[in-house]
Structures are given as structure tokens and as C-alpha cells.
Write a protein that holds these residues in place. Structure first.
Motif, PDB file in Angstrom:
ATOM      1  N   VAL A  61      51.701  32.540  34.444  1.00 60.65           N
ATOM      2  CA  VAL A  61      50.712  31.651  35.072  1.00 60.65           C
ATOM      3  C   VAL A  61      50.936  31.603  36.575  1.00 60.65           C
ATOM      4  O   VAL A  61      50.009  31.813  37.373  1.00 60.65           O
ATOM      5  CB  VAL A  61      50.796  30.229  34.469  1.00 60.65           C
ATOM      6  N   THR A  63      52.629  33.691  38.456  1.00 57.36           N
ATOM      7  CA  THR A  63      52.407  34.996  39.078  1.00 57.36           C
ATOM      8  C   THR A  63      50.922  35.264  39.288  1.00 57.36           C
ATOM      9  O   THR A  63      50.516  35.774  40.336  1.00 57.36           O
ATOM     10  CB  THR A  63      52.991  36.116  38.198  1.00 57.36           C
ATOM     11  N   ALA A  64      50.125  34.921  38.279  1.00 53.73           N
ATOM     12  CA  ALA A  64      48.691  35.162  38.393  1.00 53.73           C
ATOM     13  C   ALA A  64      48.109  34.352  39.550  1.00 53.73           C
ATOM     14  O   ALA A  64      47.341  34.875  40.362  1.00 53.73           O
ATOM     15  CB  ALA A  64      47.989  34.802  37.084  1.00 53.73           C
ATOM     16  N   VAL A 293      36.889  39.656  33.601  1.00 57.21           N
ATOM     17  CA  VAL A 293      38.265  39.737  34.105  1.00 57.21           C
ATOM     18  C   VAL A 293      38.791  41.152  33.935  1.00 57.21           C
ATOM     19  O   VAL A 293      39.319  41.758  34.874  1.00 57.21           O
ATOM     20  CB  VAL A 293      39.183  38.736  33.368  1.00 57.21           C
ATOM     21  N   GLU A 296      37.161  43.641  36.312  1.00 60.03           N
ATOM     22  CA  GLU A 296      37.656  43.542  37.688  1.00 60.03           C
ATOM     23  C   GLU A 296      39.087  44.061  37.784  1.00 60.03           C
ATOM     24  O   GLU A 296      39.495  44.623  38.803  1.00 60.03           O
ATOM     25  CB  GLU A 296      37.590  42.085  38.166  1.00 60.03           C
ATOM     26  N   LEU A 297      39.829  43.887  36.705  1.00 57.09           N
ATOM     27  CA  LEU A 297      41.231  44.313  36.683  1.00 57.09           C
ATOM     28  C   LEU A 297      41.369  45.796  36.998  1.00 57.09           C
ATOM     29  O   LEU A 297      42.341  46.222  37.605  1.00 57.09           O
ATOM     30  CB  LEU A 297      41.804  44.011  35.296  1.00 57.09           C
ATOM     31  N   SER A 300      40.598  45.701  41.114  1.00 58.30           N
ATOM     32  CA  SER A 300      41.414  44.849  41.970  1.00 58.30           C
ATOM     33  C   SER A 300      42.138  43.789  41.136  1.00 58.30           C
ATOM     34  O   SER A 300      41.581  42.719  40.875  1.00 58.30           O
ATOM     35  CB  SER A 300      40.529  44.178  43.025  1.00 58.30           C
ATOM     36  N   PRO A 301      43.374  44.078  40.738  1.00 54.58           N
ATOM     37  CA  PRO A 301      44.101  43.140  39.878  1.00 54.58           C
ATOM     38  C   PRO A 301      44.228  41.734  40.475  1.00 54.58           C
ATOM     39  O   PRO A 301      44.132  40.748  39.753  1.00 54.58           O
ATOM     40  CB  PRO A 301      45.477  43.788  39.741  1.00 54.58           C
ATOM     41  N   ASN A 302      44.411  41.637  41.788  1.00 52.34           N
ATOM     42  CA  ASN A 302      44.571  40.310  42.373  1.00 52.34           C
ATOM     43  C   ASN A 302      43.290  39.497  42.293  1.00 52.34           C
ATOM     44  O   ASN A 302      43.314  38.295  42.051  1.00 52.34           O
ATOM     45  CB  ASN A 302      45.018  40.431  43.836  1.00 52.34           C
ATOM     46  N   SER A 305      43.036  38.277  38.914  1.00 47.70           N
ATOM     47  CA  SER A 305      43.899  37.111  38.719  1.00 47.70           C
ATOM     48  C   SER A 305      43.170  35.837  39.124  1.00 47.70           C
ATOM     49  O   SER A 305      43.279  34.805  38.459  1.00 47.70           O
ATOM     50  CB  SER A 305      45.178  37.241  39.548  1.00 47.70           C
ATOM     51  N   SER A 308      40.795  35.010  36.385  1.00 47.04           N
ATOM     52  CA  SER A 308      41.406  34.480  35.167  1.00 47.04           C
ATOM     53  C   SER A 308      41.952  33.082  35.421  1.00 47.04           C
ATOM     54  O   SER A 308      42.002  32.258  34.510  1.00 47.04           O
ATOM     55  CB  SER A 308      42.483  35.419  34.622  1.00 47.04           C
ATOM     56  N   THR A 309      42.333  32.791  36.679  1.00 48.54           N
ATOM     57  CA  THR A 309      42.730  31.422  36.993  1.00 48.54           C
ATOM     58  C   THR A 309      41.527  30.483  36.872  1.00 48.54           C
ATOM     59  O   THR A 309      41.640  29.384  36.333  1.00 48.54           O
ATOM     60  CB  THR A 309      43.314  31.348  38.414  1.00 48.54           C
ATOM     61  N   THR A 311      38.932  30.971  34.975  1.00 48.97           N
ATOM     62  CA  THR A 311      38.687  30.844  33.536  1.00 48.97           C
ATOM     63  C   THR A 311      39.639  29.835  32.914  1.00 48.97           C
ATOM     64  O   THR A 311      39.251  28.995  32.099  1.00 48.97           O
ATOM     65  CB  THR A 311      38.867  32.208  32.852  1.00 48.97           C
TER      66      THR A 311
END
Lengths: 340, 424
Positions: A61, A63-64, A293, A296-297, A300-302, A305, A308-309, A311
Motif C-alpha cells: 500500500v 509503495t503504491a 489500472v 495503464e500499468l 506507466s506503472p507509477n 499506482s 489503484s490508489t 480505486t
């Protein structure tokens, strides 16, 4: 869904006092224990569990959230030689702004453009599936709760869909919804089910209802089974009709189990991914937040993130409201005993 | 009080469900690559590729290992899903894993990996000779003027047609549409892959390229799709649905559904990959055995341009045995290895000479047609922003095919979506 053992719809019927049963004032008893050094022992005993929770839940959590506030290498731009610049710079809420307000850059074909539709579609799926699942689940639960010959078989048959992995379910339904599939054959129609917005959404809802109604039915069955039979008997003696018995006895007594079931299903559908992904790949108005999510991952993983935050917060708010407004008692707490 | 506590617990459970999948992925990897001293960087290597569905690994490793007993290759197999293979590679690159020496990359990933510094540029002491290789495959492995990977296998779209109904295959779209009246009752005319996924990008790119348009300029970041040529290309597909020469069910077709339709005699023309050939001629339920032929894809005014499929092998920037890895790349492009890929795995070679080998042509009758296709093939956009580019194409072309937007709007949207993506 692994949390089913925490659900104890029986608590209303059983004793609602303090779990440790240590006396009329549990708080005082607790203070005594701390003094006697038991508290420190308790802390040591739960430490492994807490550390494990932090490692497997807290770390991802944090880290995201952390990475959602920093620039992804994939968004850092290219240098003249064609290499990506170094990422990792603090960008504040840039990624969150992208989702909530990307303005003119949000043309169709970008993930930002799909954000609000994805929220709408996720909520639509949640409302529609939970609605049908509760109604059908109640009917199934009542069927499973009756006493008659062949009840074991009925229970087994009703539970089968839930035992099939979701990915397999989705693939099966995909074959059925195919233009050459069995649905068009049986219904004598020529509908391209997965090629239009309305029917594609319906397909997702139908497949999800088919798959998860047994889950609701199972939880409701557990709730039904703790209702003592003599209540029904006396109601019958008093001349109550079947409908009255259902409205006045079954429904109120099964309500705690029902609310828990609804809560779990809502949280579950809000992160729905596999069914629409396999059925339509998110085409035709079936892109949910989770699908977005993952999409997009890939680039651009960030930024993913950040989404997903968002969400997570959305689901958290919904869960919180449900608990607050509907008073769902997910975890049996001794506070209840102390309060009442 | 109790409610907040419960909510907190519920929240944590939710958090773990939602966020567990998104832990990794910070941009910590190093830039550049291939700067280590090439001398004494020899030794055993690993070769990372997707699940070996065509069964070529035993043959290939035996060939190499017999000749290099001190520098044996070990093959690491990933899943059979392209997206998962991509993510697996990225994760290993990000941890600078020296355990991945040679990696097999899909043609559409090369630019992204190169721009992120994950791959050793094949120049200077790592130069790889490309004579004899099909030019399109080399172009697909080249980013910013530098070769980053050795083409391993190729793939190109073919036009399958019912030779019992259409004796001479069409070479232009107009000819093909005119042939549609030869379809028997209940038979659709043409189909490709039009579901909203990577296959739609392949089909759309083919239509655009076949009409002389491009999607992204050679610099890999400037979109150039808002042109008359590109629009004419897309019109071919959009009008297909509008006028009915593409059946409406094709909006859900991926490779397999479109194959099934042709195989059961419901299509006159089909655009698909070479793998379909064996199914059509050998499957028990095939209704088109001996009744079909293959031809190069048709285009606007002449033969069309296929999209390029296939894979290339690249050296990881974090490998400890780069010199051996380079030898392995050269081996992969050798005649011996290329013939093995075709013979054992039915994978299309990248070496032009293989296509004229009489014994191979006897075994794979579609080879000469495929060679023509690949010679005219255009790689999908070679760009480090490929995931966003392909998404822009998929979504906008899909809504245009459904008639929800015009081709004009679709290309304008794709144009600005790519601009946004490349702008950072």
C-alpha cells in the motif's frame, strides 16, 4: 472470499456479551491484565501476525502511494539519442490530476478519457449484479433450507457455479455468447452479444450473477439455519401466511447475514477484472477501474499506482458508508456488549 | 468507535486486494548499457523466451550446445501470454538480473526496451551482420538508427481465399469487393481480426500501410496518421461493415474465431497468419480442404503491405556473458538454425534464402507467398510508447468500425492521443 469464517450471523441469536466473558466491565478487566504483565505477553504473541500484516499489506500500500507521487521513467521523455530520461522525481499529485482532470489531452484512446466512464461502469456492474444476486440468492437459500427428498442434490447443484474458477466461467460464457454460440442457437437470434454496448454489459452481468449467486445463497443459508423452527411454528399457529412469515420473521432475522453478504459482494464487484477482461477485453463500455489500472500499468506503472490508489479510496469510502449507514457487523466485537 | 474500527479493517482488506498487484515498477533502472568490456565476457548463457508451443527448443539447444560445450545455453520458458512475458522481462531488467542473458522480444517491444537502456546496442564490438536477412525484420529490430536485436522468426499476414469459387485471387481491395458476389448464399465475404485487441492494430496498420499511409514517423514519436492515405485505408475496413462485405460478427473476431469461420466455409476471404494453413488442410472438421489458396494481401492500388509479426533475440544490458550472447545471436540467424525453426516449429524464417529451398517449399507450400508478403511488410510503429500507441489505435478504430465515430474523427483522435503519449 477467504474471510467467510469471520462471518458469524449467529451472533444475534447467541450470547452477545464480551467474548472473554470475564465480567461485567471488560475494559477494567483489560487494565488489570496489563498490570499483571499479560499485556506484554499478548503484544509479543501478536507481534508475528502484525509484522506479517505490515509486510504483505502495509508495504504494498505504502509503495503504491509513494510511487504514485514520483515520475515514472516511461513518462520522463526521451533525450536526443532516443533514450528515456531518468525518472523518480517528485511530481506531487500530477498523476492524480491526470485522472481527475486531464482536460483537452483526454482524447478517446487514452486511459484518462476512460476514467469517468470506468467509474460509472464499475458502479453499474456493482449495482446490477448485487441486485440480481441478492434476489436469486435468497430464493436459492430458501430452496436449500427446506426439508425434502433430494435436498443434498439441490444444494450441490446450486453451489457448482461458485466452485468453477472465474476465468473458466468467463471463457465458457464467452463461447456461449459467441455469434455462432449456443445462446443465439437456442434463442433463434442473430445478436452479436459481445459487439454492442448494451448486450456486452448484460453479458458481464449475466455471467457474474450466474457465478456468484451461490456465494450469497450460501451466506444466507447460514443465516437461515440459525432461525429456530419454533418461531415459524407459533407464527403458523397464529395464522400467519407464508408471505407474512417471510416478511416478519425470515427477513429481519436473516438481515445481519444478508448485509454482510451484500458488503462482501459490493467490495468484490468494485474491483471486478477477470470476467469483463476475458469476455470483452474492456471493449463496448465494459472497462472497469481494475481493467484500466492494468492497461495503464503496461505503459506507466507509477500512473497506474495513482489510479489503484484512487480505486482503493473509492472502495474504502463505499465500505465505510455501508458500515456506517447500514450498520453491517462484519467483525464481531466486544464493544457491542460494552455499549449496550 | 466500533464502526471506524470495522471500517479500518475492511479498508485494509480492500487495500491488499486492490494494491497487491501494483507493488513494483519504480523507475530505478540504469540507463545506457553495453559499456562493459567485451573481453572475457564468455560463459554459459540463458535464453529467455515464451512457452515453447512450437517445440523448437530441444532442437535449437542441441545444435548450439553440441558446438559450444563450454558455453551451454539454458532456456528459460515464460508463460504463453505475450503481456505476461513482457512484464516478466521488465521486472528482471529492473532488478538488473544477470540471470537473463539473451531475451526474446516481440517485435513491438524492441523500441521500448532499447529506449529504457535494457538492451545492448548491436554496434561497435557487438556489431551483428544483417546481410541476407529480410529488411522488414531488421527494421523492426532497429531503434533510433541502431540495431538492438537479431531477428529470429518472422510472420506476415496472408490472404486465404476459396479457390473453388475465386480462381484468381484479387490484388486490390476493389477487385476483392467485386469478387464478393461469388460468395454462395449465407457466406460472408471478407474478415480479419476486428475485436478490440492487438490484432485490430495489426489489421488497421495493414489497411493504413496498404493505402500508402503511416501511423508514426521514423523518429518513433511523431504521429502522422491524419492523412488522406491513412483515411482511405481505414475506409476499406469501415465500409466493409457498413456495406456488408465484412460480416457483422467479425467485430468480435480474434485469430481463432476468424479461422473457425473460414474453416467452416462461412467466408470467401480471410486475412490471417501462416499458422492457419495447417489447420485448414489437416483439421478433421475443415470444410475447405483442397478448396483454398493463399495470396499476398490486397491493397488500395496493388498488393498490400502486411504488418510484421515475429520475435527478435536481444542481449540484456545486465548479462555477464555478452560475448557468448552475441555468438548466440549470430547462431540464431544462421542458415542451420533458421531451417530448424521452420522445419520443427513451422516458424517463418528471417533469412531470405530459406524461402527458396525446394525441400522446404514442398513441405510448406505457402512459403513463396509469405516471402512476398514479408518483403512488402511494414513493421507496426517502432516506438518506445507502443502500449499507448496501440491502445489509441485499437479504441478509435474499433468505434469507427462500429459506425459510432467517423474515420475523420478516429484519425484525429489517434493523432492527438499519440502526441500526448509521446509528450510525456
Amino acid at each position: 472470499m477467504a474471510d467467510t469464517q469471520e462471518i458469524q450471523p449467529a451472533d444475534q441469536a447467541g450470547s452477545a456479551g464480551g467474548a472473554d466473558g470475564s465480567g461485567p466491565n471488560p475494559r477494567f478487566a483489560l487494565r488489570n491484565k496489563v498490570k499483571s504483565g499479560e499485556g506484554r505477553l499478548a503484544a509479543r504473541l501478536i507481534a508475528p501476525a502484525v509484522i506479517l500484516m505490515l509486510a504483505v499489506i502495509g508495504y504494498p500500500v505504502v509503495t503504491a502511494v509513494w510511487s504514485s507521487l514520483h515520475l515514472d521513467k516511461a513518462d520522463a521523455g526521451l533525450n536526443p539519442q532516443g533514450f528515456f530520461e531518468v525518472g523518480g522525481k517528485w511530481v506531487g499529485f500530477k498523476y492524480y490530476t491526470y485522472w481527475f482532470h486531464c482536460g483537452s489531452t483526454c482524447v478517446p484512446g487514452t486511459t484518462g478519457h476512460d476514467f469517468y466512464p470506468a467509474i460509472g461502469q464499475t458502479l453499474l456492474f456493482t449495482g446490477a449484479t448485487v441486485f440480481f444476486e441478492v434476489i436469486l440468492g435468497m430464493i436459492f437459500a430458501l430452496m436449500m433450507n427446506g426439508t425434502y427428498k433430494g435436498r443434498g442434490l439441490v444444494r450441490a447443484v446450486i453451489l457448482v457455479p461458485w466452485a468453477i474458477p472465474t476465468a473458466v466461467t468467463a471463457q465458457l460464457w464467452k463461447f456461449m455468447f459467441d455469434y455462432q454460440g449456443i445462446l443465439n442457437k437456442v434463442l433463434h437470434t442473430n445478436i452479436v452479444w459481445l459487439g454492442n454496448t448494451g448486450t456486452a454489459r448484460a453479458a458481464v452481468v449475466i455471467a457474474d450473477v450466474w457465478k456468484t449467486t451461490p456465494f450469497i445463497a450460501l451466506l444466507l443459508l447460514a443465516g437461515l439455519q440459525v432461525i429456530p423452527a419454533d418461531i415459524y411454528e407459533s407464527a403458523r399457529v397464529d395464522g400467519a401466511t407464508a408471505w407474512q412469515r417471510f416478511r416478519q420473521i425470515t427477513l429481519p432475522l436473516v438481515k445481519p447475514a444478508l448485509l454482510v453478504a451484500v458488503l462482501f459482494r459490493i467490495l468484490d464487484v468494485l474491483r471486478i477484472y477477470d470476467l469483463p477482461q476475458i469476455l470483452t477485453g474492456g471493449a463496448n463500455g465494459t472497462t472497469t477501474l481494475s481493467i484500466l489500472v492494468v492497461r495503464e500499468l503496461r505503459s506507466s506503472p507509477n500512473n497506474a499506482s495513482a489510479l489503484s490508489t484512487i480505486t482503493f479510496v473509492l472502495i474504502f469510502v463505499v465500505a465505510f458508508l455501508l458500515v456506517k449507514v447500514m450498520g453491517v457487523n462484519v467483525v464481531q466485537t466486544e464493544a457491542r456488549g460494552a455499549k449496550k | 468507535m466500533r464502526h471506524t474500527k470495522i471500517a479500518a479493517i475492511a479498508g485494509i482488506a480492500v487495500a491488499s486486494m486492490v494494491l497487491a498487484a501494483c507493488g513494483g515498477g519504480s523507475g530505478k533502472s540504469g540507463s545506457g548499457g553495453g559499456s562493459t568490456d567485451p573481453s572475457n565476457s564468455r560463459g554459459p548463457i540463458t535464453f529467455v523466451q515464451g512457452k515453447d508451443t512450437s517445440g523448437i527448443i530441444p532442437a535449437i539447444t542441441k545444435l548450439w550446445n553440441d558446438a559450444h560445450p563450454d558455453e551451454k545455453v539454458t532456456v528459460v520458458q515464460q508463460t504463453d501470454q505475450a503481456d505476461q512475458q513482457h512484464d516478466d522481462l521488465v521486472q528482471h531488467f529492473q532488478t538488473k538480473d544477470a540471470g537473463y542473458d539473451v531475451v526474446l522480444v516481440d517485435v513491438i517491444w524492441t523500441a521500448e526496451f532499447a529506449a529504457k537502456g535494457y538492451l545492448v546496442p548491436l554496434k561497435g564490438s557487438y556489431a551483428l551482420p544483417t546481410t541476407g536477412l529480410l529488411p522488414a525484420t531488421v527494421k523492426a529490430a532497429t531503434y533510433a538508427g541502431t540495431l538492438y536485436a537479431a531477428p529470429e522468426t518472422s510472420d506476415g499476414g496472408l490472404l486465404y481465399y476459396r479457390k473453388d469459387l475465386v480462381p484468381t485471387p484479387p490484388t486490390t481491395w476493389d477487385e476483392m469487393i467485386a469478387d464478393c458476389k461469388k460468395a454462395t448464399a449465407g457466406m460472408g465475404c471478407y474478415a480479419g481480426q476486428f475485436s478490440q485487441y492487438e490484432g485490430l492494430t495489426v489489421n488497421a496498420a495493414e489497411a493504413i500501410n496498404s493505402a500508402g499511409g503511416v501511423i508514426v514517423k521514423d523518429d518513433g514519436k511523431t504521429p502522422d496518421i491524419d492523412t488522406d492515405a491513412a483515411k482511405k485505408g481505414l475506409d476499406f475496413l469501415v465500409n466493409g461493415f457498413k456495406q456488408g462485405y465484412i460480416p457483422k460478427a467479425a467485430i468480435t473476431y480474434q485469430e481463432e474465431q476468424s479461422r473457425a469461420a473460414f474453416q467452416s466455409g462461412q467466408l470467401l476471404f480471410l486475412r490471417n497468419w501462416p499458422y492457419v494453413y495447417n489447420h485448414l488442410s489437416n483439421d478433421g472438421d475443415s470444410k475447405v480442404k483442397g478448396k483454398f489458396g493463399v495470396a499476398p494481401l490486397p491493397g488500395l492500388t496493388g498488393p498490400g503491405a502486411s504488418s510484421l509479426g515475429g520475435h527478435s533475440a536481444a542481449i540484456s544490458a545486465y548479462s555477464d556473458h555478452k560475448q557468448t550472447a552475441l555468438e548466440f545471436l549470430k547462431f540464431i540467424d544462421s542458415e542451420e538454425a533458421q531451417k530448424t525453426f521452420l522445419n520443427v516449429g513451422s516458424l517463418a524464417p528471417v533469412l531470405a534464402s530459406t524461402y527458396s529451398d525446394p525441400t522446404l517449399v514442398a513441405k510448406f507450400p505457402y512459403l513463396p507467398t509469405l516471402l512476398k508478403g514479408i518483403q512488402n511488410a511494414v513493421p507496426r510503429p517502432v516506438t518506445p510508447f507502443y502500449p499507448k500507441v496501440t491502445q489509441a489505435i485499437e479504441q478509435n478504430v474499433y468505434t469507427a468500425l462500429q459506425g459510432k465515430t467517423t474515420v475523420d474523427t478516429a484519425v484525429k483522435n489517434i493523432q492527438s492521443a499519440i502526441q500526448t503519449a509521446a509528450g510525456g
